[in-house]
Write a protein that holds these residues in place. Structure first.
Motif, mmCIF file in Angstrom:
data_model
loop_
_atom_site.group_PDB
_atom_site.id
_atom_site.type_symbol
_atom_site.label_atom_id
_atom_site.label_comp_id
_atom_site.label_asym_id
_atom_site.label_seq_id
_atom_site.Cartn_x
_atom_site.Cartn_y
_atom_site.Cartn_z
ATOM 1 N N PHE A 65 43.407 25.779 57.729
ATOM 2 C CA PHE A 65 44.082 26.543 58.805
ATOM 3 C C PHE A 65 43.446 25.581 60.397
ATOM 4 C CE2 PHE A 65 44.811 30.042 61.532
ATOM 5 C CZ PHE A 65 46.349 30.922 60.781
ATOM 6 N N LYS A 66 42.656 25.453 60.314
ATOM 7 C CA LYS A 66 42.273 24.934 61.735
ATOM 8 C C LYS A 66 42.465 23.418 61.961
ATOM 9 C CE LYS A 66 38.417 27.788 63.682
ATOM 10 N NZ LYS A 66 36.569 27.793 63.197
ATOM 11 N N GLY A 67 42.925 23.060 61.034
ATOM 12 C CA GLY A 67 43.809 21.755 61.077
ATOM 13 C C GLY A 67 42.519 20.361 61.224
ATOM 14 N N GLU A 68 41.226 21.263 60.194
ATOM 15 C CA GLU A 68 40.242 20.341 60.798
ATOM 16 C C GLU A 68 40.319 19.458 58.945
ATOM 17 O OE1 GLU A 68 36.299 22.575 60.871
ATOM 18 O OE2 GLU A 68 37.091 22.971 62.986
ATOM 19 N N PRO A 69 39.822 17.996 58.780
ATOM 20 C CA PRO A 69 39.767 17.882 57.600
ATOM 21 C C PRO A 69 39.032 18.749 56.686
ATOM 22 C CG PRO A 69 38.173 16.256 59.070
ATOM 23 C CD PRO A 69 38.787 17.424 59.376
ATOM 24 N N VAL A 70 39.266 18.468 55.335
ATOM 25 C CA VAL A 70 38.501 19.340 53.796
ATOM 26 C C VAL A 70 37.590 18.599 53.376
ATOM 27 C CG1 VAL A 70 39.981 21.340 54.268
ATOM 28 C CG2 VAL A 70 40.387 19.413 53.028
ATOM 29 N N GLY A 71 38.103 17.303 53.458
ATOM 30 C CA GLY A 71 36.774 16.423 52.226
ATOM 31 C C GLY A 71 37.785 16.891 50.855
ATOM 32 N N GLU A 72 36.801 15.634 50.192
ATOM 33 C CA GLU A 72 37.498 15.676 49.123
ATOM 34 C C GLU A 72 37.738 16.742 48.276
ATOM 35 O OE1 GLU A 72 39.264 13.252 47.241
ATOM 36 O OE2 GLU A 72 38.427 12.212 49.427
ATOM 37 N N SER A 73 38.241 17.207 47.478
ATOM 38 C CA SER A 73 38.147 18.225 45.704
ATOM 39 C C SER A 73 37.530 17.757 45.515
ATOM 40 C CB SER A 73 39.799 18.289 46.274
ATOM 41 O OG SER A 73 40.712 18.546 46.750
ATOM 42 N N GLY A 120 54.729 29.602 59.381
ATOM 43 C CA GLY A 120 54.639 28.127 59.162
ATOM 44 C C GLY A 120 53.970 27.761 57.830
ATOM 45 N N SER A 121 54.389 26.569 57.218
ATOM 46 C CA SER A 121 54.418 25.390 55.985
ATOM 47 C C SER A 121 53.513 25.420 56.745
ATOM 48 C CB SER A 121 55.130 24.455 56.023
ATOM 49 O OG SER A 121 56.712 24.846 55.983
ATOM 50 N N ILE A 122 51.453 24.934 55.574
ATOM 51 C CA ILE A 122 50.962 24.483 55.272
ATOM 52 C C ILE A 122 50.976 23.246 55.108
ATOM 53 C CG2 ILE A 122 48.645 24.454 54.031
ATOM 54 C CD1 ILE A 122 49.167 27.485 53.115
ATOM 55 N N GLU A 128 54.994 23.287 48.420
ATOM 56 C CA GLU A 128 55.492 23.768 49.606
ATOM 57 C C GLU A 128 55.273 25.228 49.448
ATOM 58 O OE1 GLU A 128 56.687 24.348 53.405
ATOM 59 O OE2 GLU A 128 57.170 22.863 52.411
ATOM 60 N N ALA A 129 53.893 25.551 50.826
ATOM 61 C CA ALA A 129 53.424 26.529 50.915
ATOM 62 C C ALA A 129 53.020 27.493 51.806
ATOM 63 C CB ALA A 129 51.652 26.668 49.974
ATOM 64 N N VAL A 130 53.579 28.798 52.672
ATOM 65 C CA VAL A 130 53.338 28.748 53.448
ATOM 66 C C VAL A 130 51.740 29.735 54.459
ATOM 67 C CG1 VAL A 130 56.038 29.787 54.235
ATOM 68 C CG2 VAL A 130 54.629 31.618 53.388
ATOM 69 N N TRP A 131 50.985 30.247 55.682
ATOM 70 C CA TRP A 131 50.109 30.432 55.136
ATOM 71 C C TRP A 131 49.772 31.757 55.042
ATOM 72 C CZ3 TRP A 131 46.260 27.933 55.229
ATOM 73 C CH2 TRP A 131 46.326 26.557 55.848
ATOM 74 N N TRP A 132 50.415 33.062 55.194
ATOM 75 C CA TRP A 132 50.085 33.504 55.172
ATOM 76 C C TRP A 132 50.476 33.753 52.936
ATOM 77 C CZ3 TRP A 132 53.037 37.534 51.785
ATOM 78 C CH2 TRP A 132 54.191 37.267 51.936
#
Length: 166
Positions: A65-73, A120-122, A128-132
């Motif tokens: 959400f903050k636009g930070e890297p999430v790392g590997e899944s 907004g889109s993620i 395709e997904a939106v934040w809410w």
């Protein structure tokens, strides 16, 4: 009700607001160390493993959400149900506090967000997904696992239903 109001309501119910479901804060109150590590069998997860899983996903989505890297899944979702090494009463309380702080951070971040952002889109998400929608699902995910914690507590005989709930 706006999507922002809906998500904030869901976050409150997940975190610490009594509703027709019990919040995570109530589900984690009054647990003894042996209870948070107990499993009915090897195929099940303990309360501490469930809370590690919740920490992982709440933090991962916050970074996204903050636009930070999430790392590997993780290779497998089951890899996120981690045992807390060297668990003590103090480390368990810090773990619970960290989980609560993450949910509190979600409340603050959503409070500071606009309705437009939530629609907004993620970015970078494989579908395709939106934040809410994603955040609503995150709340549902937290609630699902809170129910598992309560079920474990009932199996241990450490959960009382208030008379007004009958």
């Amino acid at each position: 009700m706006s999507k922002k109001e809906m998500i904030l309501d869901q976050l409150s119910v997940c975190r610490n607001m009594d509703s027709w479901i019990k919040p995570l804060s109530t589900a984690l109150e009054g647990l003894r160390l042996e209870e948070v590590t107990w499993k009915p069998n090897e195929a099940s997860n303990s309360i501490s493993e469930i809370t590690s899983h919740l920490l992982f996903y709440n933090d991962r989505w916050m970074k996204r959400f903050k636009g930070e890297p999430v790392g590997e899944s993780p290779e497998l979702n089951s890899d996120t149900f981690q045992t807390i090494d060297g668990l003590t009463e103090d480390s368990w309380q810090r773990h619970v506090a960290k989980l609560d702080a993450g949910l509190e951070q979600w409340q603050k971040v959503i409070e500071d967000s606009t309705e437009e952002e939530l629609h907004g889109s993620i970015p970078g998400f494989p579908e395709e997904a939106v934040w809410w929608e994603a955040l609503s699902n995150l709340c549902t995910h937290n609630t699902y696992h809170t129910g598992q914690i309560i079920y474990i507590r009932k199996a241990l005989g450490n959960w009382e239903i208030a008379p007004d709930w009958e």
